[in-house]
Design a protein around this motif. Structure first.
Motif, PDB file in Angstrom:
ATOM      1  N   ASP A   1      61.478 -43.924 -30.281  1.00 41.27           N
ATOM      2  CA  ASP A   1      60.543 -42.838 -30.593  1.00 41.27           C
ATOM      3  C   ASP A   1      61.069 -42.089 -31.805  1.00 41.27           C
ATOM      4  N   GLU A   2      60.393 -42.220 -32.918  1.00 42.32           N
ATOM      5  CA  GLU A   2      60.878 -41.633 -34.171  1.00 42.32           C
ATOM      6  C   GLU A   2      60.856 -40.109 -34.156  1.00 42.32           C
ATOM      7  N   ARG A   3      60.161 -39.506 -33.196  1.00 37.93           N
ATOM      8  CA  ARG A   3      60.130 -38.047 -33.132  1.00 37.93           C
ATOM      9  C   ARG A   3      61.166 -37.474 -32.168  1.00 37.93           C
ATOM     10  N   PHE A   4      61.938 -38.329 -31.576  1.00 38.98           N
ATOM     11  CA  PHE A   4      63.053 -37.892 -30.745  1.00 38.98           C
ATOM     12  C   PHE A   4      64.344 -38.058 -31.537  1.00 38.98           C
ATOM     13  N   ARG A   5      65.169 -37.041 -31.515  1.00 41.51           N
ATOM     14  CA  ARG A   5      66.484 -37.161 -32.130  1.00 41.51           C
ATOM     15  C   ARG A   5      67.510 -36.466 -31.235  1.00 41.51           C
ATOM     16  N   ILE A   6      68.772 -36.730 -31.496  1.00 41.87           N
ATOM     17  CA  ILE A   6      69.851 -36.175 -30.691  1.00 41.87           C
ATOM     18  C   ILE A   6      70.754 -35.354 -31.596  1.00 41.87           C
ATOM     19  N   SER A   7      71.140 -34.187 -31.124  1.00 39.71           N
ATOM     20  CA  SER A   7      72.097 -33.355 -31.843  1.00 39.71           C
ATOM     21  C   SER A   7      73.383 -33.266 -31.026  1.00 39.71           C
ATOM     22  N   THR A   8      74.507 -33.385 -31.715  1.00 38.60           N
ATOM     23  CA  THR A   8      75.813 -33.258 -31.054  1.00 38.60           C
ATOM     24  C   THR A   8      76.387 -31.856 -31.240  1.00 38.60           C
ATOM     25  N   VAL A   9      75.523 -30.894 -31.505  1.00 35.96           N
ATOM     26  CA  VAL A   9      75.978 -29.544 -31.821  1.00 35.96           C
ATOM     27  C   VAL A   9      76.862 -28.955 -30.717  1.00 35.96           C
ATOM     28  N   GLU A  10      76.550 -29.238 -29.454  1.00 40.09           N
ATOM     29  CA  GLU A  10      77.371 -28.711 -28.365  1.00 40.09           C
ATOM     30  C   GLU A  10      78.577 -29.599 -28.085  1.00 40.09           C
ATOM     31  N   LEU A  11      78.428 -30.893 -28.284  1.00 38.79           N
ATOM     32  CA  LEU A  11      79.568 -31.793 -28.094  1.00 38.79           C
ATOM     33  C   LEU A  11      80.642 -31.529 -29.145  1.00 38.79           C
TER      34      LEU A  11
ATOM     35  N   VAL B   1      72.205 -19.531 -26.769  1.00 40.52           N
ATOM     36  CA  VAL B   1      72.012 -18.653 -27.924  1.00 40.52           C
ATOM     37  C   VAL B   1      72.820 -19.155 -29.123  1.00 40.52           C
ATOM     38  N   ASP B   2      74.019 -19.692 -28.874  1.00 45.49           N
ATOM     39  CA  ASP B   2      74.822 -20.249 -29.964  1.00 45.49           C
ATOM     40  C   ASP B   2      74.210 -21.537 -30.497  1.00 45.49           C
ATOM     41  N   THR B   3      73.728 -22.377 -29.586  1.00 47.06           N
ATOM     42  CA  THR B   3      73.110 -23.643 -29.985  1.00 47.06           C
ATOM     43  C   THR B   3      71.904 -23.405 -30.881  1.00 47.06           C
ATOM     44  N   VAL B   4      71.032 -22.492 -30.478  1.00 47.98           N
ATOM     45  CA  VAL B   4      69.838 -22.197 -31.273  1.00 47.98           C
ATOM     46  C   VAL B   4      70.234 -21.641 -32.639  1.00 47.98           C
ATOM     47  N   SER B   5      71.194 -20.739 -32.665  1.00 46.99           N
ATOM     48  CA  SER B   5      71.627 -20.138 -33.933  1.00 46.99           C
ATOM     49  C   SER B   5      72.167 -21.186 -34.894  1.00 46.99           C
ATOM     50  N   ARG B   6      72.980 -22.113 -34.374  1.00 45.91           N
ATOM     51  CA  ARG B   6      73.562 -23.132 -35.243  1.00 45.91           C
ATOM     52  C   ARG B   6      72.499 -24.099 -35.766  1.00 45.91           C
ATOM     53  N   LEU B   7      71.546 -24.456 -34.901  1.00 46.04           N
ATOM     54  CA  LEU B   7      70.491 -25.361 -35.362  1.00 46.04           C
ATOM     55  C   LEU B   7      69.556 -24.662 -36.345  1.00 46.04           C
ATOM     56  N   GLN B   8      69.326 -23.365 -36.161  1.00 42.09           N
ATOM     57  CA  GLN B   8      68.528 -22.624 -37.133  1.00 42.09           C
ATOM     58  C   GLN B   8      69.208 -22.612 -38.496  1.00 42.09           C
ATOM     59  N   ASP B   9      70.527 -22.398 -38.486  1.00 40.95           N
ATOM     60  CA  ASP B   9      71.268 -22.402 -39.747  1.00 40.95           C
ATOM     61  C   ASP B   9      71.184 -23.759 -40.427  1.00 40.95           C
ATOM     62  N   LYS B  10      71.211 -24.802 -39.615  1.00 43.06           N
ATOM     63  CA  LYS B  10      71.192 -26.166 -40.166  1.00 43.06           C
ATOM     64  C   LYS B  10      69.811 -26.543 -40.691  1.00 43.06           C
ATOM     65  N   LEU B  11      68.761 -26.184 -39.953  1.00 44.79           N
ATOM     66  CA  LEU B  11      67.404 -26.618 -40.319  1.00 44.79           C
ATOM     67  C   LEU B  11      66.748 -25.683 -41.316  1.00 44.79           C
ATOM     68  N   GLY B  12      67.134 -24.417 -41.284  1.00 41.25           N
ATOM     69  CA  GLY B  12      66.591 -23.458 -42.239  1.00 41.25           C
ATOM     70  C   GLY B  12      65.225 -22.917 -41.864  1.00 41.25           C
ATOM     71  N   SER B  13      64.666 -22.169 -42.777  1.00 41.37           N
ATOM     72  CA  SER B  13      63.412 -21.458 -42.505  1.00 41.37           C
ATOM     73  C   SER B  13      62.196 -22.379 -42.475  1.00 41.37           C
ATOM     74  N   SER B  14      62.377 -23.646 -42.836  1.00 38.34           N
ATOM     75  CA  SER B  14      61.250 -24.588 -42.833  1.00 38.34           C
ATOM     76  C   SER B  14      60.862 -25.010 -41.418  1.00 38.34           C
ATOM     77  N   HIS B  15      61.695 -24.664 -40.429  1.00 28.68           N
ATOM     78  CA  HIS B  15      61.453 -25.069 -39.043  1.00 28.68           C
ATOM     79  C   HIS B  15      61.204 -23.854 -38.142  1.00 28.68           C
ATOM     80  N   ARG B  16      60.243 -24.015 -37.263  1.00 29.73           N
ATOM     81  CA  ARG B  16      60.025 -23.059 -36.173  1.00 29.73           C
ATOM     82  C   ARG B  16      60.594 -23.691 -34.914  1.00 29.73           C
ATOM     83  N   LEU B  17      61.583 -23.041 -34.326  1.00 30.86           N
ATOM     84  CA  LEU B  17      62.279 -23.622 -33.186  1.00 30.86           C
ATOM     85  C   LEU B  17      61.745 -23.096 -31.864  1.00 30.86           C
ATOM     86  N   PHE B  18      61.579 -24.023 -30.929  1.00 30.63           N
ATOM     87  CA  PHE B  18      61.239 -23.716 -29.546  1.00 30.63           C
ATOM     88  C   PHE B  18      62.425 -24.166 -28.683  1.00 30.63           C
TER      89      PHE B  18
END
Length: 219
Positions: A69-79, A88-105
């Motif tokens: 599934d090309e729309r599924f990906r895995i992040s090792t941010v917590e590993l 809260v830390d996970t979301v913050s780090r992924l926001q920093d990585k993806l930037g303002s172009s992404h709306r995170l749920f």
């Protein structure tokens, strides 16, 4: 600018099963997400004594389960940072990585929502991203959490789209369109019994084969 929509789907995934994947697919469709990011936990704070399988095996099973599934990906941010296992830390780090172009749920179940006020910096979590709460019978949804809650249960994709297009401050969305009754605990029990036929019903074939190959959950 129309931002890309991505849902963070965290969990132990021990093992990842068809229920996890079906929830991800249904939520992706209902909320018209561009991607679902699976985030395997290193050792969740509330499961430190639970005998969780190694991060290596859980990541490998996720990779096998999501590879088609090309729309599924895995992040090792917590590993990668086991000393920062909090949402809260996970979301913050992924926001920093993806930037303002992404709306995170942030995707959670009704059981997690029921205890959200026990989470680390839960108020900040509700301020920095939208939450999607997948409801199921037996878990209360009422409460005094200071957040704007939008009940989208039994709503169509068109109704949901109209709400999401109003991209303002983060909100909490309830949905009952993605509840699948498969338990990781019951799945591990089947693996202990080496019940391959039953495992094929609740696991992707690649994951069932991986568990058999490495004899996971036998002890």
């Amino acid at each position: 600018m129309v931002r890309r929509r991505a849902a963070i789907y965290g969990g132990t995934f021990d093992p990842v099963h068809k229920g996890h994947l079906e929830v991800a697919r249904r939520v992706r469709e209902l909320f018209e997400l561009d991607e679902v990011i699976f985030v395997p936990a290193c050792v969740p704070p509330h499961k430190r004594d639970a005998g969780i399988s190694s991060a290596f095996h859980r990541f490998a099973m996720l990779a096998l389960a999501t590879q088609d599934d090309e729309r599924f990906r895995i992040s090792t941010v917590e590993l990668d940072e086991p000393d920062r296992p909090y949402a809260v830390d996970t979301v913050s780090r992924l926001q920093d990585k993806l930037g303002s172009s992404h709306r995170l749920f942030f995707l959670i179940g009704a059981d997690s929502w029921a205890e959200i006020e026990t989470w680390r910096e839960w108020q900040r979590l509700l301020r920095i991203c939208d939450l999607i709460v997948v409801t199921r019978p037996g878990y209360p949804l009422a409460g005094s959490v200071p957040a704007e809650v939008i009940d989208l249960r039994a709503k169509s994709r068109e109704d949901i789209a109209a709400v999401l297009d109003d991209d303002k401050a983060p909100r909490v969305f309830f949905t009952n369109g993605a509840s699948v009754d498969i338990s990781a605990t019951a799945t591990r029990a089947l693996a202990r019994l080496n019940d391959r036929e039953a495992l094929q019903k609740v696991l992707p074939r690649t994951v069932a084969n991986y568990i058999a190959k490495y004899e996971l959950y036998r002890n």
